[in-house]
Design a protein around this motif. Structure first.
Motif, mmCIF file in Angstrom:
data_model
loop_
_atom_site.group_PDB
_atom_site.id
_atom_site.type_symbol
_atom_site.label_atom_id
_atom_site.label_comp_id
_atom_site.label_asym_id
_atom_site.label_seq_id
_atom_site.Cartn_x
_atom_site.Cartn_y
_atom_site.Cartn_z
ATOM 1 N N CYS A 148 -8.684 -52.068 25.046
ATOM 2 C CA CYS A 148 -9.268 -51.484 26.263
ATOM 3 C C CYS A 148 -8.341 -51.835 27.426
ATOM 4 O O CYS A 148 -8.582 -52.785 28.175
ATOM 5 N N ALA A 149 -7.271 -51.072 27.551
ATOM 6 C CA ALA A 149 -6.181 -51.402 28.472
ATOM 7 C C ALA A 149 -6.592 -51.448 29.941
ATOM 8 O O ALA A 149 -5.983 -52.164 30.728
ATOM 9 N N SER A 150 -7.633 -50.716 30.316
ATOM 10 C CA SER A 150 -8.058 -50.676 31.720
ATOM 11 C C SER A 150 -9.169 -51.667 32.044
ATOM 12 O O SER A 150 -9.571 -51.790 33.207
ATOM 13 N N LEU A 151 -9.678 -52.372 31.040
ATOM 14 C CA LEU A 151 -10.822 -53.266 31.241
ATOM 15 C C LEU A 151 -10.477 -54.384 32.218
ATOM 16 O O LEU A 151 -9.609 -55.214 31.951
ATOM 17 N N SER A 152 -11.148 -54.398 33.368
ATOM 18 C CA SER A 152 -10.897 -55.435 34.374
ATOM 19 C C SER A 152 -12.084 -56.384 34.519
ATOM 20 O O SER A 152 -11.918 -57.506 34.998
ATOM 21 N N PHE A 153 -13.278 -55.957 34.091
ATOM 22 C CA PHE A 153 -14.488 -56.778 34.221
ATOM 23 C C PHE A 153 -15.245 -56.756 32.904
ATOM 24 O O PHE A 153 -15.558 -55.687 32.382
ATOM 25 N N LEU A 154 -15.535 -57.939 32.376
ATOM 26 C CA LEU A 154 -16.303 -58.060 31.135
ATOM 27 C C LEU A 154 -17.345 -59.148 31.314
ATOM 28 O O LEU A 154 -17.015 -60.299 31.583
ATOM 29 N N ASP A 155 -18.614 -58.767 31.185
ATOM 30 C CA ASP A 155 -19.710 -59.732 31.275
ATOM 31 C C ASP A 155 -20.462 -59.737 29.955
ATOM 32 O O ASP A 155 -21.139 -58.772 29.611
ATOM 33 N N VAL A 156 -20.296 -60.815 29.200
ATOM 34 C CA VAL A 156 -21.027 -61.006 27.944
ATOM 35 C C VAL A 156 -21.810 -62.318 28.011
ATOM 36 O O VAL A 156 -22.037 -62.974 27.006
ATOM 37 N N SER A 157 -22.233 -62.691 29.210
ATOM 38 C CA SER A 157 -23.012 -63.916 29.377
ATOM 39 C C SER A 157 -24.394 -63.732 28.756
ATOM 40 O O SER A 157 -24.907 -62.618 28.643
ATOM 41 N N GLY A 158 -24.980 -64.836 28.312
ATOM 42 C CA GLY A 158 -26.323 -64.803 27.751
ATOM 43 C C GLY A 158 -26.422 -64.131 26.405
ATOM 44 O O GLY A 158 -27.423 -63.488 26.107
ATOM 45 N N ASN A 159 -25.397 -64.258 25.589
ATOM 46 C CA ASN A 159 -25.401 -63.693 24.244
ATOM 47 C C ASN A 159 -25.387 -64.825 23.221
ATOM 48 O O ASN A 159 -25.758 -65.955 23.545
#
Length: 125
Positions: free
Chosen positions: A60-71
């Motif tokens: 995902c070359a454009s991915l600037s924000f990833l939120d996987v909190s609470g998993n």
């Protein structure tokens, strides 16, 4: 509420998709073809039931924000450090015990902001 427990692979054919928010949903997996979403900038899966992130997320070359909190993520894939545009990563309240060195280096160089709160326990410290 939705009963979708996994993001269908066909969704990854939407190659112009830029934002995906699935917060607090029963989604417990991302498709291995997630790397088809080359325009995806913002992915939020906060409070889902993800046990892991597929290593293909690095595509995902454009991915600037990833939120996987609470998993329920046990292992942070080292491939996250290869996401060229990633600037903000939220990992708080998961089950991992180690942050890959490549991610630590991106944080030290200030290329990446990581929120891990108190959920991170490094056995090396």
């Amino acid at each position: 509420g939705t009963k979708i427990t996994k993001i269908p692979a066909w969704l990854c054919q939407l190659n112009r998709l830029e934002v995906m928010i699935c917060d607090e949903s029963p989604v417990c997996s991302l498709p291995s073809v997630i790397d088809n979403l080359s325009k995806l900038r913002h992915l939020s899966m906060k409070g889902c039931k993800l046990p892991f992130l597929p290593p293909q997320i690095q595509g995902c070359a454009s991915l600037s924000f990833l939120d996987v909190s609470g998993n329920q993520i046990n292992v942070i894939p080292a491939q996250l450090a290869s996401c060229p545009s990633l600037r903000e990563l939220r990992l708080a309240n998961n089950n991992f015990h180690h942050v890959p060195d490549a991610l630590k280096q991106k944080v030290v160089s200030r290329a990446l902001s990581v929120d891990i709160e108190v959920s991170y326990h490094d056995s090396n410290t």
